[in-house]
Design a protein around this motif. Sequence first.
Motif, PDB file in Angstrom:
ATOM      1  N   ALA A 119       0.928  -1.237   0.038  1.00 16.36           N
ATOM      2  CA  ALA A 119       0.040   0.004   0.035  1.00 16.36           C
ATOM      3  C   ALA A 119       0.801   1.203   0.010  1.00 16.36           C
ATOM      4  CB  ALA A 119      -0.932   0.022   1.247  1.00 16.36           C
ATOM      5  N   SER A 120       1.905   1.044   0.617  1.00 22.90           N
ATOM      6  CA  SER A 120       2.744   2.409   0.771  1.00 22.90           C
ATOM      7  C   SER A 120       3.601   2.918  -0.478  1.00 22.90           C
ATOM      8  CB  SER A 120       3.767   2.214   1.898  1.00 22.90           C
ATOM      9  OG  SER A 120       4.649   0.981   1.748  1.00 22.90           O
ATOM     10  N   GLU A 121       3.912   1.524  -1.204  1.00 28.09           N
ATOM     11  CA  GLU A 121       4.674   1.900  -2.588  1.00 28.09           C
ATOM     12  C   GLU A 121       3.699   1.961  -3.469  1.00 28.09           C
ATOM     13  OE1 GLU A 121       7.625   1.674  -5.580  1.00 28.09           O
ATOM     14  OE2 GLU A 121       7.605   1.905  -3.402  1.00 28.09           O
ATOM     15  N   ALA A 122       2.392   1.398  -3.406  1.00 29.62           N
ATOM     16  CA  ALA A 122       1.577   1.928  -4.519  1.00 29.62           C
ATOM     17  C   ALA A 122       1.003   3.564  -4.218  1.00 29.62           C
ATOM     18  CB  ALA A 122       0.180   1.147  -4.290  1.00 29.62           C
ATOM     19  N   SER A 123       0.874   3.922  -2.931  1.00 28.28           N
ATOM     20  CA  SER A 123       0.528   5.322  -2.709  1.00 28.28           C
ATOM     21  C   SER A 123       1.683   6.197  -3.334  1.00 28.28           C
ATOM     22  CB  SER A 123       0.468   5.316  -1.571  1.00 28.28           C
ATOM     23  OG  SER A 123       0.118   6.950  -1.032  1.00 28.28           O
ATOM     24  N   ARG A 124       2.814   5.859  -3.118  1.00 27.16           N
ATOM     25  CA  ARG A 124       4.141   6.746  -3.457  1.00 27.16           C
ATOM     26  C   ARG A 124       4.086   6.870  -5.043  1.00 27.16           C
ATOM     27  NH1 ARG A 124       8.985   6.282  -5.306  1.00 27.16           N
ATOM     28  NH2 ARG A 124       8.916   3.808  -5.563  1.00 27.16           N
ATOM     29  N   ARG A 125       3.912   5.719  -5.691  1.00 22.94           N
ATOM     30  CA  ARG A 125       3.955   5.584  -7.050  1.00 22.94           C
ATOM     31  C   ARG A 125       2.537   6.419  -7.637  1.00 22.94           C
ATOM     32  NH1 ARG A 125       5.853  -0.289  -9.487  1.00 22.94           N
ATOM     33  NH2 ARG A 125       7.519  -0.672  -8.214  1.00 22.94           N
ATOM     34  N   ALA A 126       1.590   6.336  -6.869  1.00 21.08           N
ATOM     35  CA  ALA A 126       0.258   7.070  -7.564  1.00 21.08           C
ATOM     36  C   ALA A 126       0.587   8.691  -7.569  1.00 21.08           C
ATOM     37  CB  ALA A 126      -0.794   6.685  -6.524  1.00 21.08           C
ATOM     38  N   GLU A 127       1.214   8.979  -6.457  1.00 21.61           N
ATOM     39  CA  GLU A 127       1.288  10.345  -6.234  1.00 21.61           C
ATOM     40  C   GLU A 127       2.436  11.076  -7.475  1.00 21.61           C
ATOM     41  OE1 GLU A 127       1.501  12.420  -2.639  1.00 21.61           O
ATOM     42  OE2 GLU A 127       0.151  10.938  -1.405  1.00 21.61           O
ATOM     43  N   ARG A 128       3.512  10.181  -7.398  1.00 21.75           N
ATOM     44  CA  ARG A 128       4.436  10.703  -8.672  1.00 21.75           C
ATOM     45  C   ARG A 128       4.079  10.636  -9.978  1.00 21.75           C
ATOM     46  NH1 ARG A 128       7.621   7.467 -11.493  1.00 21.75           N
ATOM     47  NH2 ARG A 128       7.258   5.442 -10.144  1.00 21.75           N
ATOM     48  N   MET A 129       3.284   9.649 -10.241  1.00 21.84           N
ATOM     49  CA  MET A 129       2.610   9.357 -11.653  1.00 21.84           C
ATOM     50  C   MET A 129       1.692  10.400 -11.831  1.00 21.84           C
ATOM     51  SD  MET A 129       2.980   5.298 -12.297  1.00 21.84           S
ATOM     52  CE  MET A 129       2.857   5.503 -14.056  1.00 21.84           C
ATOM     53  N   LEU A 130       0.711  10.742 -10.979  1.00 25.86           N
ATOM     54  CA  LEU A 130      -0.262  11.841 -11.030  1.00 25.86           C
ATOM     55  C   LEU A 130       0.376  13.103 -11.353  1.00 25.86           C
ATOM     56  CD1 LEU A 130      -2.865  10.996  -8.320  1.00 25.86           C
ATOM     57  CD2 LEU A 130      -3.149  10.808 -10.712  1.00 25.86           C
ATOM     58  N   ASP A 131       1.982  13.298 -10.719  1.00 24.92           N
ATOM     59  CA  ASP A 131       2.727  14.487 -11.010  1.00 24.92           C
ATOM     60  C   ASP A 131       2.926  14.482 -12.523  1.00 24.92           C
ATOM     61  OD1 ASP A 131       2.181  15.918  -8.517  1.00 24.92           O
ATOM     62  OD2 ASP A 131       4.000  14.814  -7.718  1.00 24.92           O
ATOM     63  N   ASP A 132       3.469  13.253 -12.978  1.00 22.54           N
ATOM     64  CA  ASP A 132       3.895  13.092 -14.440  1.00 22.54           C
ATOM     65  C   ASP A 132       2.915  13.497 -15.470  1.00 22.54           C
ATOM     66  OD1 ASP A 132       6.409  12.408 -13.137  1.00 22.54           O
ATOM     67  OD2 ASP A 132       6.129  10.166 -13.370  1.00 22.54           O
ATOM     68  N   VAL A 133       1.600  13.206 -15.338  1.00 20.28           N
ATOM     69  CA  VAL A 133       0.555  13.473 -16.299  1.00 20.28           C
ATOM     70  C   VAL A 133      -0.018  14.705 -16.010  1.00 20.28           C
ATOM     71  CG1 VAL A 133       0.421  11.041 -16.683  1.00 20.28           C
ATOM     72  CG2 VAL A 133      -1.161  12.052 -14.937  1.00 20.28           C
ATOM     73  N   GLY A 134       0.617  15.444 -14.943  1.00 17.78           N
ATOM     74  CA  GLY A 134      -0.152  17.023 -14.811  1.00 17.78           C
ATOM     75  C   GLY A 134      -1.537  16.832 -13.974  1.00 17.78           C
ATOM     76  N   LEU A 135      -1.514  15.896 -13.153  1.00 17.34           N
ATOM     77  CA  LEU A 135      -2.716  15.595 -12.302  1.00 17.34           C
ATOM     78  C   LEU A 135      -2.336  15.734 -10.830  1.00 17.34           C
ATOM     79  CD1 LEU A 135      -4.756  13.107 -14.322  1.00 17.34           C
ATOM     80  CD2 LEU A 135      -5.080  15.543 -14.007  1.00 17.34           C
ATOM     81  N   GLY A 136      -1.212  16.206 -10.374  1.00 15.82           N
ATOM     82  CA  GLY A 136      -0.913  16.403  -8.785  1.00 15.82           C
ATOM     83  C   GLY A 136      -1.670  17.060  -8.151  1.00 15.82           C
ATOM     84  N   ALA A 137      -2.316  18.177  -8.854  1.00 13.24           N
ATOM     85  CA  ALA A 137      -3.181  19.129  -8.022  1.00 13.24           C
ATOM     86  C   ALA A 137      -4.615  18.245  -7.740  1.00 13.24           C
ATOM     87  CB  ALA A 137      -3.411  20.380  -8.675  1.00 13.24           C
ATOM     88  N   ASN A 138      -4.621  17.107  -8.500  1.00 18.51           N
ATOM     89  CA  ASN A 138      -6.272  16.727  -8.646  1.00 18.51           C
ATOM     90  C   ASN A 138      -6.142  15.128  -7.758  1.00 18.51           C
ATOM     91  OD1 ASN A 138      -5.770  17.877 -11.472  1.00 18.51           O
ATOM     92  ND2 ASN A 138      -7.755  18.228 -10.803  1.00 18.51           N
ATOM     93  N   LYS A 139      -5.058  14.965  -6.922  1.00 18.81           N
ATOM     94  CA  LYS A 139      -5.044  13.703  -6.570  1.00 18.81           C
ATOM     95  C   LYS A 139      -6.269  13.454  -5.598  1.00 18.81           C
ATOM     96  CE  LYS A 139      -1.630  15.106  -3.213  1.00 18.81           C
ATOM     97  NZ  LYS A 139      -0.046  15.087  -2.631  1.00 18.81           N
ATOM     98  N   LYS A 140      -6.744  14.451  -4.759  1.00 19.57           N
ATOM     99  CA  LYS A 140      -7.762  14.229  -3.755  1.00 19.57           C
ATOM    100  C   LYS A 140      -9.101  14.501  -4.497  1.00 19.57           C
ATOM    101  CE  LYS A 140      -4.843  15.082   0.239  1.00 19.57           C
ATOM    102  NZ  LYS A 140      -4.823  15.976   1.505  1.00 19.57           N
ATOM    103  N   SER A 141      -9.246  14.611  -5.702  1.00 16.63           N
ATOM    104  CA  SER A 141     -10.232  14.790  -6.432  1.00 16.63           C
ATOM    105  C   SER A 141     -11.001  13.291  -6.746  1.00 16.63           C
ATOM    106  CB  SER A 141     -10.288  15.624  -7.629  1.00 16.63           C
ATOM    107  OG  SER A 141      -9.610  16.799  -7.802  1.00 16.63           O
TER     108      SER A 141
END
Length: 242
Positions: A119-141
């Motif tokens: 879960a911790s690794e998946a969460s870390r990757r999710a946040e990084r990859m959302l940043d990569d596709v320009g959705l870092g600001a939407n991660k809690k949407s």
Amino acid sequence: MRCQFLGDFRTMNPSYAIEVSHVTKRFGQHVAVDDLSFDVRKGEIFAVLGPNGAGKTTTIRMILDIIKPDAGQIAVLGRPFSEETKARIGYLPEERGLYKNVRLVELLTYLGTLKGLSASEASRRAERMLDDVGLGANKKSKVSELSRGMSQKVQFVATVIHNPELIIIDEPFSGLDPVNTEMIKNLIYKLKAQGSTIVMSIHEMHQVEEMADRLSMYNKGKRVLYGPVDDVRQQYAENAVI
């Protein structure tokens, strides 16, 4: 005819990500895939083309063991398809869908754990990859709050969050504007550089020419073109291909 998945698949080659040998699939009297053979080499971008009804999606579903062929053999990552194979593959189907009322980082974390990540690794990757596709600001949407193009990018992240060896994508640029299309292209190139094999079912020939190493074109369940993109281009340089 009976489908045969044999442990001693005679053409099995460790340099191939996918081997399809003389595969046929019928739905009633309709032959959707007719004696089809091809291979996908590890580390390449391989394009699958053809009109609607040509057999592209049926072929992909057989490769992924969603449906069984009536005849022929298929090897994926050097062996017949198994439960162990699933965790090594990322698949983005044409019929896409996400849980609408879940926040993005929570959704991607959950999907990552289904592919074997902690879960911790998946969460870390999710946040990084959302940043990569320009959705870092939407991660809690929530997914329901996103545009179609934004949802498409989230689905791409979900497909590759576990860093799969083999990535199969049906129409990867559907619903994306030119800027986001270029962003996903660059991510695909990055995945290839990291050693992943990418199979794309796609309609746009200019994107095939730009991105793919080799291609296979189908019509009415049969293979009509196959080989390196440059060779196919040279072969038909003086002719119109319909």
